[in-house]
Design a protein around this motif. Structure first.
Motif, PDB file in Angstrom:
ATOM      1  N   THR A   1      -7.379  20.499   5.241  1.00 22.21           N
ATOM      2  CA  THR A   1      -6.960  19.094   5.440  1.00 22.21           C
ATOM      3  C   THR A   1      -8.140  18.011   5.316  1.00 22.21           C
ATOM      4  O   THR A   1      -8.025  17.271   4.521  1.00 22.21           O
ATOM      5  CB  THR A   1      -6.329  18.862   6.664  1.00 22.21           C
ATOM      6  OG1 THR A   1      -5.023  19.995   6.495  1.00 22.21           O
ATOM      7  CG2 THR A   1      -5.564  17.458   6.738  1.00 22.21           C
ATOM      8  N   TRP A   2      -9.139  18.690   6.023  1.00 19.84           N
ATOM      9  CA  TRP A   2     -10.594  17.542   5.928  1.00 19.84           C
ATOM     10  C   TRP A   2     -11.135  17.857   4.430  1.00 19.84           C
ATOM     11  O   TRP A   2     -11.381  16.574   4.086  1.00 19.84           O
ATOM     12  CB  TRP A   2     -11.547  18.362   7.007  1.00 19.84           C
ATOM     13  CG  TRP A   2     -11.045  17.839   8.358  1.00 19.84           C
ATOM     14  CD1 TRP A   2     -11.009  18.585   9.451  1.00 19.84           C
ATOM     15  CD2 TRP A   2     -11.142  16.609   8.856  1.00 19.84           C
ATOM     16  NE1 TRP A   2     -10.903  17.998  10.421  1.00 19.84           N
ATOM     17  CE2 TRP A   2     -10.954  16.802  10.234  1.00 19.84           C
ATOM     18  CE3 TRP A   2     -11.623  15.200   8.424  1.00 19.84           C
ATOM     19  CZ2 TRP A   2     -10.741  15.567  11.216  1.00 19.84           C
ATOM     20  CZ3 TRP A   2     -11.534  14.139   9.210  1.00 19.84           C
ATOM     21  CH2 TRP A   2     -11.413  14.317  10.845  1.00 19.84           C
ATOM     22  N   SER A   3     -11.059  18.695   4.009  1.00 16.80           N
ATOM     23  CA  SER A   3     -11.653  18.840   2.852  1.00 16.80           C
ATOM     24  C   SER A   3     -10.722  17.956   1.620  1.00 16.80           C
ATOM     25  O   SER A   3     -11.140  17.349   0.756  1.00 16.80           O
ATOM     26  CB  SER A   3     -11.582  20.358   2.134  1.00 16.80           C
ATOM     27  OG  SER A   3     -11.849  20.621   0.720  1.00 16.80           O
ATOM     28  N   LEU A   4      -9.409  18.218   1.938  1.00 12.92           N
ATOM     29  CA  LEU A   4      -8.746  17.417   0.939  1.00 12.92           C
ATOM     30  C   LEU A   4      -8.908  15.837   1.141  1.00 12.92           C
ATOM     31  O   LEU A   4      -8.631  14.872   0.048  1.00 12.92           O
ATOM     32  CB  LEU A   4      -7.335  17.803   1.218  1.00 12.92           C
ATOM     33  CG  LEU A   4      -6.821  19.212   0.472  1.00 12.92           C
ATOM     34  CD1 LEU A   4      -5.346  19.572   0.962  1.00 12.92           C
ATOM     35  CD2 LEU A   4      -6.856  19.251  -0.894  1.00 12.92           C
ATOM     36  N   LEU A   5      -8.835  15.406   2.129  1.00 14.16           N
ATOM     37  CA  LEU A   5      -9.138  13.939   2.476  1.00 14.16           C
ATOM     38  C   LEU A   5     -10.512  13.568   1.835  1.00 14.16           C
ATOM     39  O   LEU A   5     -10.470  12.299   1.428  1.00 14.16           O
ATOM     40  CB  LEU A   5      -9.190  13.876   3.989  1.00 14.16           C
ATOM     41  CG  LEU A   5      -7.803  13.968   4.707  1.00 14.16           C
ATOM     42  CD1 LEU A   5      -7.968  13.718   6.130  1.00 14.16           C
ATOM     43  CD2 LEU A   5      -6.682  12.589   4.298  1.00 14.16           C
ATOM     44  N   ALA A   6     -11.392  14.331   1.977  1.00 16.92           N
ATOM     45  CA  ALA A   6     -12.774  14.219   1.303  1.00 16.92           C
ATOM     46  C   ALA A   6     -12.645  13.906   0.031  1.00 16.92           C
ATOM     47  O   ALA A   6     -13.157  13.035  -0.675  1.00 16.92           O
ATOM     48  CB  ALA A   6     -13.860  15.105   1.794  1.00 16.92           C
ATOM     49  N   TYR A   7     -11.870  14.799  -0.691  1.00 13.69           N
ATOM     50  CA  TYR A   7     -11.582  14.887  -2.280  1.00 13.69           C
ATOM     51  C   TYR A   7     -10.960  13.226  -2.717  1.00 13.69           C
ATOM     52  O   TYR A   7     -11.246  13.020  -3.438  1.00 13.69           O
ATOM     53  CB  TYR A   7     -10.621  16.115  -2.574  1.00 13.69           C
ATOM     54  CG  TYR A   7     -10.181  15.741  -4.080  1.00 13.69           C
ATOM     55  CD1 TYR A   7     -10.817  15.709  -5.111  1.00 13.69           C
ATOM     56  CD2 TYR A   7      -8.866  15.438  -4.235  1.00 13.69           C
ATOM     57  CE1 TYR A   7     -10.462  15.708  -6.289  1.00 13.69           C
ATOM     58  CE2 TYR A   7      -8.144  15.370  -5.286  1.00 13.69           C
ATOM     59  CZ  TYR A   7      -8.999  15.351  -6.445  1.00 13.69           C
ATOM     60  OH  TYR A   7      -8.525  15.154  -7.477  1.00 13.69           O
ATOM     61  N   ALA A   8      -9.923  12.864  -1.813  1.00 13.96           N
ATOM     62  CA  ALA A   8      -9.405  11.806  -1.896  1.00 13.96           C
ATOM     63  C   ALA A   8      -9.940  10.590  -1.866  1.00 13.96           C
ATOM     64  O   ALA A   8      -9.819   9.743  -2.780  1.00 13.96           O
ATOM     65  CB  ALA A   8      -8.167  11.571  -0.817  1.00 13.96           C
ATOM     66  N   PHE A   9     -11.165  10.605  -1.065  1.00 19.13           N
ATOM     67  CA  PHE A   9     -11.905   9.410  -1.041  1.00 19.13           C
ATOM     68  C   PHE A   9     -12.818   9.255  -2.317  1.00 19.13           C
ATOM     69  O   PHE A   9     -12.914   8.595  -2.815  1.00 19.13           O
ATOM     70  CB  PHE A   9     -12.979   9.604   0.484  1.00 19.13           C
ATOM     71  CG  PHE A   9     -13.905   8.756   0.270  1.00 19.13           C
ATOM     72  CD1 PHE A   9     -13.816   7.574   1.413  1.00 19.13           C
ATOM     73  CD2 PHE A   9     -15.316   8.641  -0.324  1.00 19.13           C
ATOM     74  CE1 PHE A   9     -14.668   6.581   1.327  1.00 19.13           C
ATOM     75  CE2 PHE A   9     -16.263   7.481  -0.187  1.00 19.13           C
ATOM     76  CZ  PHE A   9     -15.834   6.561   0.866  1.00 19.13           C
ATOM     77  N   LEU A  10     -13.381  10.598  -2.761  1.00 14.35           N
ATOM     78  CA  LEU A  10     -13.917  10.464  -3.953  1.00 14.35           C
ATOM     79  C   LEU A  10     -13.142  10.255  -5.292  1.00 14.35           C
ATOM     80  O   LEU A  10     -13.735   9.429  -5.959  1.00 14.35           O
ATOM     81  CB  LEU A  10     -14.680  11.830  -4.303  1.00 14.35           C
ATOM     82  CG  LEU A  10     -16.050  12.497  -3.298  1.00 14.35           C
ATOM     83  CD1 LEU A  10     -16.050  14.072  -3.705  1.00 14.35           C
ATOM     84  CD2 LEU A  10     -17.178  11.686  -3.376  1.00 14.35           C
ATOM     85  N   ALA A  11     -12.232  10.641  -5.135  1.00 15.69           N
ATOM     86  CA  ALA A  11     -10.940  10.240  -6.356  1.00 15.69           C
ATOM     87  C   ALA A  11     -10.812   8.798  -6.334  1.00 15.69           C
ATOM     88  O   ALA A  11     -10.412   8.307  -7.399  1.00 15.69           O
ATOM     89  CB  ALA A  11      -9.835  11.385  -6.026  1.00 15.69           C
ATOM     90  N   SER A  12     -11.037   8.197  -5.317  1.00 10.92           N
ATOM     91  CA  SER A  12     -10.466   6.678  -5.203  1.00 10.92           C
ATOM     92  C   SER A  12     -11.817   6.058  -5.539  1.00 10.92           C
ATOM     93  O   SER A  12     -11.647   4.857  -6.221  1.00 10.92           O
ATOM     94  CB  SER A  12     -10.038   6.366  -3.644  1.00 10.92           C
ATOM     95  OG  SER A  12      -9.823   4.862  -3.557  1.00 10.92           O
ATOM     96  N   VAL A  13     -12.977   6.370  -5.229  1.00 10.19           N
ATOM     97  CA  VAL A  13     -13.991   5.550  -5.734  1.00 10.19           C
ATOM     98  C   VAL A  13     -14.977   5.640  -6.685  1.00 10.19           C
ATOM     99  O   VAL A  13     -15.341   4.755  -7.412  1.00 10.19           O
ATOM    100  CB  VAL A  13     -15.092   5.749  -4.686  1.00 10.19           C
ATOM    101  CG1 VAL A  13     -14.432   5.006  -3.077  1.00 10.19           C
ATOM    102  CG2 VAL A  13     -15.800   6.806  -4.384  1.00 10.19           C
TER     103      VAL A  13
END
Length: 564
Positions: A229-241
């Motif tokens: 879950t933490w890993s996916l949230l970090a990916y979501a951050f990168l995909a957004s910026v």
């Protein structure tokens, strides 16, 4: 009618409606598509969010983004009322409502500088509606993405890594994360080194198949669901910026190729198996289930019509639309693709996963069993693995491959959803004049934090996202109805035909508001005060927007009367 014959009829309807209804009626008669209209992808090209894209690449991004878990989960639950009602809504709900909604939202946004439907409502209806729309969108996207992160992490590993659940598929981990790197390499080579796109796409697709094959034999274990879950949230951050061309666009398109391959394999295997229905055509009163009407529409949700699709269409897709005549393929055609996925969910759960009627009834014996997210995802995987098994592929490999595809669908919704939530927060900041929200890093951090809240924070012993998931269907459908309302008033202002969006809007809002009222009453009876309060808030916001719309229609009528 056998499942195979029924599928052939449905596929034919998809083609007929796309060519005659989408292109001729909606494209030429209603919206009058014109390539001389410069799209925001060109007029506002910034190299980050606004970037013109080849229509087939944009179709891949759009389709993969909208086709998350909901078109698999919703129909897999709704078949408890029988295969016929679910199939009819998946098909005709899409062709007459859902695809019209998606296409309309895409065109409307393209003509309003790529703005979201919420911001467009400010000009089309009234300034007050902007914030109302944006708040509904914020709740819907944050809730959905939080739950998607939970489901994906559950597929990667059980809560206890030493005891992997039967529904977990850690073999999906390696291909999922490898695709991110492959996509970034291709994005860099295409946009910064000006290398030809299609040979690179071909190489990327081969690399993706190799990593998928390797991952099937090399599952990644030793991590808990919380770790993922933490890993996916970090990916979501990168995909957004990151710039849209570097990760989001190439990753989603490459992933869409895998989805096309899987859909083709599932369909071919289905026709080779030629199964019979094991579910009843109609099962009007399942044990513990709410009334079929209006809840059939609400449960199927994205499999037929989805407010989330309008957010994608007016969020990332409209900012990449090269020309207006690309819109029927991307908007209307993308929703047909989602309907096809929902169709396969219906077929898998009513003619593929079970061999006898008694087996089906044992699984779908009550509503309490039907609403389990991971259980229904397991049935979708099981049924379609049986289809692919007909191609000579071992069942275990077929099930693992489907799990990779399921994660792919969900991941493209997560990365796009995080970006959409960032846009939403930036628009809220402009509305309330809070300039810090305009920073894409600050807005993304808030977006990912909201997703994390629904994934981690517990209510009544459950993650908040799962506890409030009953509100997703109604909120999603209400947003779709409000989007159609905005489009209808836009057309009314332009003196264009409005019945094509007005009638779907009335049906969606009427059934969904009725379902939300019934849901709030049920929540109060169960003393689920948080669910009831949030539901009432969304209901009140929707009614407010409707009142604003009626007032503006009256104003337009009065102005036209005075002019005559």
């Amino acid at each position: 009618m056998s499942p195979a014959v029924m599928a052939i009829v449905v596929l034919s309807l998809y083609l007929i409606f796309y060519h005659f209804y989408a292109k001729a009626v909606l494209g030429r008669k209603v919206f009058e598509l014109d390539d001389s209209n410069i799209t925001p992808a060109h007029s506002m090209n910034d190299g980050i969010d606004y970037v013109p894209a080849n229509k087939y690449i944009l179709f891949g991004h759009h389709y993969a983004s909208i086709a998350g878990l909901a078109p698999m989960l919703g129909p897999a639950i709704a078949v408890i009322w029988g295969w016929l009602p679910a199939l009819c809504w998946v098909v005709f709900g899409t062709l007459l409502i859902g695809a019209v909604h998606d296409f309309s939202a895409l065109i409307l946004s393209s003509r309003y500088k790529g703005e979201s439907v919420g911001t467009i409502a400010k000009d089309v209806i009234s300034p007050r509606t902007r914030l109302l729309f944006l708040l509904v969108i914020f709740f819907l996207v944050a809730l959905a993405m939080g739950v998607f992160v939970l489901v994906i992490s559950g597929l990667f590993a059980a809560p206890d890594a030493a005891n992997i659940a039967p529904t977990a598929h850690p073999e999906a981990v390696f291909p999922t994360y490898s695709l991110m790197l492959i996509a970034m390499v291709i994005g860099f080579l295409v946009y910064k080194k000006n290398l030809p796109v299609w040979p690179l796409i071909g190489l990327g697709f081969v690399a993706m198949l190799v990593t998928t094959w390797w991952g099937l034999d090399n599952p990644v274990t030793g991590f808990t669901a919380k770790d993922w879950t933490w890993s996916l949230l970090a990916y979501a951050f990168l995909a957004s910026v990151l710039p849209v061309w570097l990760l989001l666009q190439p990753r989603d398109f490459l992933n869409s190729l895998l989805l096309y391959l899987a859909l083709a394999m599932m369909l071919i295997g289905f026709f080779m198996l030629d199964p019979e229905w094991v579910a009843p055509a109609i099962n009007p009163n399942p044990e513990g289930a709410p009334p079929m009407l209006p809840f059939l529409f609400i449960v199927i949700a994205c499999g037929a019509v989805s407010g989330f699709h309008g957010i994608v269409a007016s969020g990332t897709s409209s900012k990449q639309l090269d020309k207006e005549t690309d819109a029927p393929l991307i908007g209307y055609g993308g929703m047909i693709g989602e309907s096809l996925l929902a169709l396969l969910a219906v077929l898998a759960t009513t003619a593929g996963a079970f061999s006898t009627r008694s087996d089906w009834e044992a699984f779908y014996g009550s509503w309490g069993q039907a609403v389990g997210l991971h259980q229904k995802l397991g049935v979708f995987i099981q049924g379609n693995a049986n289809f692919i098994h007909q191609l000579g592929i071992p069942y275990d490999y077929a099930a693992a491959f489907i799990s990779v595809v399921v994660v792919g669908f969900a991941m493209t919704s997560v990365d796009t959803g995080a970006r959409l939530l960032r846009f939403n927060i930036q628009e809220i900041g402009k509305t309330i004049n809070f300039k810090w929200f305009d920073n894409r890093y600050v807005a993304t951090l808030l977006a990912v934090s909201a997703m994390g809240f629904f994934a981690f924070f517990e209510m009544d012993g459950k993650p908040a996202g799962l506890f409030l998931w009953t509100l997703f269907g109604t909120t999603n459908q209400i947003l779709a109805g409000l989007t159609l309302l905005t489009v209808t008033i836009y057309l009314y202002r332009k003196k264009k035909p409005i019945l094509y969006t007005l009638l779907p809007m009335l049906l969606v809002l009427g059934t969904t508001i009725a379902g939300m009222i019934m849901g709030m009453i049920g929540a109060i009876e169960k003393e689920q005060w948080t669910v009831a309060a949030v539901g009432f808030s969304i209901f009140a916001l929707a009614v407010w927007v409707l009142i604003e719309a009626l007032l503006v229609v009256k104003k337009i009528k009065n102005e036209r009367t005075q002019q005559t």
